[in-house]
Write a protein that holds these residues in place. Structure first.
Motif, PDB file in Angstrom:
ATOM      1  N   GLY A 148     -18.269  -6.893  29.455  1.00 57.85           N
ATOM      2  CA  GLY A 148     -17.207  -7.129  30.355  1.00 57.85           C
ATOM      3  C   GLY A 148     -17.886  -6.385  31.615  1.00 57.85           C
ATOM      4  N   MET A 149     -18.372  -5.137  31.573  1.00 56.89           N
ATOM      5  CA  MET A 149     -18.795  -4.234  32.400  1.00 56.89           C
ATOM      6  C   MET A 149     -19.894  -5.023  33.167  1.00 56.89           C
ATOM      7  N   ALA A 150     -20.925  -5.938  32.519  1.00 58.19           N
ATOM      8  CA  ALA A 150     -21.996  -6.504  32.975  1.00 58.19           C
ATOM      9  C   ALA A 150     -21.674  -7.718  33.732  1.00 58.19           C
ATOM     10  N   ALA A 151     -20.450  -8.242  33.153  1.00 58.27           N
ATOM     11  CA  ALA A 151     -19.876  -9.469  34.075  1.00 58.27           C
ATOM     12  C   ALA A 151     -19.047  -9.005  35.452  1.00 58.27           C
ATOM     13  N   ILE A 152     -18.591  -7.741  35.188  1.00 58.74           N
ATOM     14  CA  ILE A 152     -18.044  -7.252  36.567  1.00 58.74           C
ATOM     15  C   ILE A 152     -18.884  -7.036  37.719  1.00 58.74           C
ATOM     16  N   MET A 153     -19.899  -6.492  37.220  1.00 53.14           N
ATOM     17  CA  MET A 153     -21.199  -6.110  38.046  1.00 53.14           C
ATOM     18  C   MET A 153     -21.984  -7.276  38.678  1.00 53.14           C
ATOM     19  N   ALA A 154     -21.945  -8.199  37.992  1.00 50.69           N
ATOM     20  CA  ALA A 154     -22.653  -9.665  38.407  1.00 50.69           C
ATOM     21  C   ALA A 154     -21.533 -10.315  39.211  1.00 50.69           C
ATOM     22  N   ALA A 155     -20.364 -10.122  38.900  1.00 49.41           N
ATOM     23  CA  ALA A 155     -19.504 -10.868  39.870  1.00 49.41           C
ATOM     24  C   ALA A 155     -19.371 -10.227  41.272  1.00 49.41           C
ATOM     25  N   ALA A 156     -19.251  -9.035  41.274  1.00 44.97           N
ATOM     26  CA  ALA A 156     -19.220  -8.155  42.489  1.00 44.97           C
ATOM     27  C   ALA A 156     -20.317  -8.038  43.238  1.00 44.97           C
ATOM     28  N   HIS A 157     -21.689  -7.743  42.580  1.00 44.61           N
ATOM     29  CA  HIS A 157     -22.680  -7.605  43.319  1.00 44.61           C
ATOM     30  C   HIS A 157     -23.777  -8.642  43.678  1.00 44.61           C
ATOM     31  N   VAL A 158     -23.619  -9.750  42.618  1.00 49.32           N
ATOM     32  CA  VAL A 158     -24.698 -10.829  42.594  1.00 49.32           C
ATOM     33  C   VAL A 158     -24.007 -12.133  43.256  1.00 49.32           C
ATOM     34  N   ALA A 159     -22.734 -12.611  42.539  1.00 53.13           N
ATOM     35  CA  ALA A 159     -22.162 -13.629  43.084  1.00 53.13           C
ATOM     36  C   ALA A 159     -21.266 -13.367  44.249  1.00 53.13           C
ATOM     37  N   ARG A 160     -20.815 -12.082  44.592  1.00 56.40           N
ATOM     38  CA  ARG A 160     -20.077 -11.820  45.748  1.00 56.40           C
ATOM     39  C   ARG A 160     -18.734 -12.331  45.687  1.00 56.40           C
ATOM     40  N   ALA A 161     -18.067 -12.378  44.664  1.00 60.52           N
ATOM     41  CA  ALA A 161     -16.809 -12.671  44.407  1.00 60.52           C
ATOM     42  C   ALA A 161     -15.682 -11.608  45.344  1.00 60.52           C
ATOM     43  N   ALA A 162     -14.761 -12.354  45.900  1.00 62.59           N
ATOM     44  CA  ALA A 162     -13.894 -11.504  46.803  1.00 62.59           C
ATOM     45  C   ALA A 162     -13.005 -10.786  45.721  1.00 62.59           C
ATOM     46  N   VAL A 163     -12.590 -11.149  44.922  1.00 61.20           N
ATOM     47  CA  VAL A 163     -11.595 -10.512  43.952  1.00 61.20           C
ATOM     48  C   VAL A 163     -12.190 -10.492  42.639  1.00 61.20           C
ATOM     49  N   VAL A 164     -12.197  -9.248  42.045  1.00 63.47           N
ATOM     50  CA  VAL A 164     -12.849  -9.163  40.664  1.00 63.47           C
ATOM     51  C   VAL A 164     -11.552  -8.214  40.004  1.00 63.47           C
ATOM     52  N   ILE A 165     -11.270  -8.621  39.046  1.00 65.81           N
ATOM     53  CA  ILE A 165      -9.792  -8.079  38.356  1.00 65.81           C
ATOM     54  C   ILE A 165     -10.404  -7.810  37.006  1.00 65.81           C
ATOM     55  N   ALA A 166     -10.348  -6.585  36.571  1.00 61.24           N
ATOM     56  CA  ALA A 166     -10.664  -6.209  35.074  1.00 61.24           C
ATOM     57  C   ALA A 166      -9.478  -5.848  34.303  1.00 61.24           C
ATOM     58  N   VAL A 167      -9.472  -6.329  33.184  1.00 55.31           N
ATOM     59  CA  VAL A 167      -8.170  -6.111  32.301  1.00 55.31           C
ATOM     60  C   VAL A 167      -8.882  -5.613  30.919  1.00 55.31           C
ATOM     61  N   ASP A 168      -8.045  -4.580  30.753  1.00 52.16           N
ATOM     62  CA  ASP A 168      -8.433  -3.903  29.367  1.00 52.16           C
ATOM     63  C   ASP A 168      -6.864  -2.954  28.929  1.00 52.16           C
TER      64      ASP A 168
END
Length: 384
Positions: free
Chosen positions: A207-227
């Motif tokens: 999940g952390m890898a997905a978050i980093m990719a979404a935020a820093h590579v794909a440049r998503a505006a909203v990245v929501i982590a659920v845990d």
């Protein structure tokens, strides 16, 4: 000539491991003999060790290996003795998915990676009788083409990726599976767009890898982590999550979900553009699909075990144009995607060291306990 080595063995399918002596079979033309320096410890290994996923007693698991090449078979040309390598999944190299750059969907993926044997049915590892050394017992091995929970192993050439001589083997070991799966789900399987919204269910290492990719590579505006663990959500914010949602351990039981409601509040009016489930829990998968907005696209990367099913509200799925797609190994081509992730790390965009903890192989029991307790997000075992 065969050689003996020390391996972390699963004597029974009860989740317990032991360090034991095993023997390597003769190297085949398409194999590489690797001295393992480190191996990531993945939840998939633990699922096989308990029989949640199909396994056999006496197995040698491990599928995030990192080490140095000692010998190559006659049909191996892309690495040579002395090279540092990371090990990933194996594939046949000849079927349409393999030849088109999508080896994670190899037609023989399951048998080659999870069957405990080489493609020809032979065993890459074996044990001998205490009274008769000529009496060989095959070991469930060649796990993901590597069985990296051993000091030395025979890896199929398709899963061997050469990396620079100055690379940190222990740090990069998890790239072989978990890290490329999480990042690949976002970048390859889902195709997350700049400015879009993403929800990631499960803030473990994948999940952390997905978050980093979404935020820093794909440049998503909203990245929501659920845990369910507040500490992991705090780290997720540090790594790129814009919002966090703390779920209860009873969340997703099939009733009204507060997680879905919260995500819809963050992404009105109906939900997120993309979502990734890293838990493999069927009820959480249902929540993930429910939180999708119009023409939303979601994928599961967690492994719940064969035979698990998820109920879908068909009318909601149809009228909102939702998609729920499969994702194996992040649909990655390891020879290209692993160096790409290493480059991201060098640029500070993939700081995986933030959640890795190292253990000596002899301290494997503590590493497993720390994973189960949630004390550590990603454990990496190192040979001293």
């Amino acid at each position: 000539m065969s050689r003996s080595t020390t391996a972390l063995v699963v004597p029974e399918l009860n989740g317990k491991f032991e360090l034991r002596e095993v023997y390597l079979s003769e190297i085949q033309p398409d194999e590489v003999l690797v001295e393992i320096h480190a191996s990531g410890l993945c939840h998939t290994d633990l699922s096989f060790a308990t029989g949640v996923l199909p396994c056999q007693p006496g197995a040698v698991l491990g599928h995030e290996g990192a080490g140095v090449v000692l010998e190559t078979g006659s049909a191996v040309s892309h690495v040579a003795p002395g090279d540092k390598v990371l090990l990933s999944f194996t594939h046949c190299e000849t079927c349409p998915p393999c030849t088109s750059g999508h080896p994670a969907y190899c037609h023989s993926f399951n048998t080659r990676n999870m069957n405990g044997r080489r493609p020809d049915g032979s065993a890459a590892m074996y044990t001998t009788s205490h009274t008769n050394t000529n009496e060989k017992t095959p070991v469930f091995s060649s796990f993901f083409g590597q069985s990296s929970f051993a000091r030395h192993t025979l890896a199929h050439r398709s899963c061997v990726v050469r990396i620079p001589a100055d690379a940190d083997l222990a740090l990069y070991a998890p790239l072989g599976c978990g890290m490329q799966t999480g990042a690949g789900a976002v970048l390859n399987s889902l195709g997350v767009r700049a400015g879009s919204s993403v929800a990631v269910f499960g803030a473990g290492s994948v999940g952390m890898a997905a978050i980093m990719a979404a935020a820093h590579v794909a440049r998503a505006a909203v990245v929501i982590a659920v845990d369910v663990q507040p500490g992991r959500l705090e780290l997720a914010k540090k790594l790129g999550a814009t919002h966090t949602v703390l779920a209860s351990r009873e969340e997703g039981s099939g009733g009204k979900s507060s997680v879905v409601e919260r995500i819809r509040e963050l992404c009105p009016p109906v939900g997120v553009d993309f979502a990734v489930d890293c838990t493999g829990v069927p009820s959480v998968i249902r929540d993930m699909v429910d939180c999708l907005g119009t023409k939303g696209r979601a994928s599961t990367v967690g492994a719940p075990g064969f035979g698990k099913e998820v109920g879908i509200d068909v009318m909601q799925h149809l009228t909102y144009g939702k998609e729920y797609v499969g994702c194996c190994e992040g649909d990655s081509l390891p020879s290209k995607f692993i160096p790409f992730l290493m480059d991201l790390h060098a640029k500070g965009q993939f700081p995986m060291e933030e959640f890795i903890q190292y253990y000596d192989f002899k301290d494997y029991a503590k590493a497993i306990d720390d994973i189960h307790s949630g004390k550590v997000i990603k454990a990496v075992l190192k040979w001293s």
